[in-house]
Design a protein around this motif. Structure first.
Motif, PDB file in Angstrom:
ATOM      1  N   THR A  93       1.076  -1.160  -0.197  1.00  0.00           N
ATOM      2  CA  THR A  93       0.001  -0.177  -0.122  1.00  0.00           C
ATOM      3  C   THR A  93       1.127   1.374   0.051  1.00  0.00           C
ATOM      4  N   LYS A  94      -0.012   2.138  -0.614  1.00  0.00           N
ATOM      5  CA  LYS A  94       1.397   3.742  -0.353  1.00  0.00           C
ATOM      6  C   LYS A  94       1.104   4.097   1.073  1.00  0.00           C
ATOM      7  N   GLN A  95       0.697   3.431   2.156  1.00  0.00           N
ATOM      8  CA  GLN A  95       0.991   3.619   3.504  1.00  0.00           C
ATOM      9  C   GLN A  95       1.858   3.354   3.573  1.00  0.00           C
ATOM     10  N   ALA A  96       2.165   2.353   3.609  1.00  0.00           N
ATOM     11  CA  ALA A  96       3.545   1.436   3.978  1.00  0.00           C
ATOM     12  C   ALA A  96       4.588   1.640   3.409  1.00  0.00           C
ATOM     13  N   VAL A  97       4.750   2.171   1.641  1.00  0.00           N
ATOM     14  CA  VAL A  97       5.651   2.950   1.616  1.00  0.00           C
ATOM     15  C   VAL A  97       6.177   4.802   1.605  1.00  0.00           C
ATOM     16  N   SER A  98       4.606   4.559   2.266  1.00  0.00           N
ATOM     17  CA  SER A  98       5.248   5.858   3.663  1.00  0.00           C
ATOM     18  C   SER A  98       5.685   5.967   4.609  1.00  0.00           C
TER      19      SER A  98
END
Length: 111
Positions: A44-49
């Motif tokens: 997820t983008k949250q994980a990348v963040s």
């Protein structure tokens, strides 16, 4: 020059993750947003963040604001500091091997 052991720990810990190393590799080619950085990963983008946050806390990247964009940037000086620290030990080891090679050469020349 004194070494900031805590900064080294944070940087090496951050680089211990393959996704974060891939993010650093991507940023070495130029700035990128979270969305751009997230594209090649099946997370997820949250994980990348979160990964970006770890890299930021380690001082390896920064983020800026460009209108609505928040691009991430590599901090070359942080990588140079890591390289310098590694080189200190690499050079010392190379000197030791050169001395050992010289000793071995004299032993081979002896009857």
């Amino acid at each position: 020059m004194p070494v900031d052991e805590e900064a080294l720990d944070r940087a090496f810990t951050a680089l211990g993750d393959p996704i974060r190393r891939a993010l650093i590799a991507r940023l070495s080619r130029g700035e990128a947003t979270v969305n751009e950085l997230a594209e090649p990963f099946a997370i997820t983008k949250q994980a990348v963040s979160r990964h970006i946050g770890v890299l930021e806390q380690a001082g390896l990247i920064t983020r800026s604001r460009d209108g609505q964009r928040r691009p991430c940037h590599l901090v070359p000086s942080a990588l140079e500091a890591l390289t310098s620290w590694i080189d200190t030990y690499r050079l010392a080891t190379e000197r030791s091997y050169r001395r050992l090679d010289a000793v071995l050469e004299t032993l081979e020349e002896s009857p």
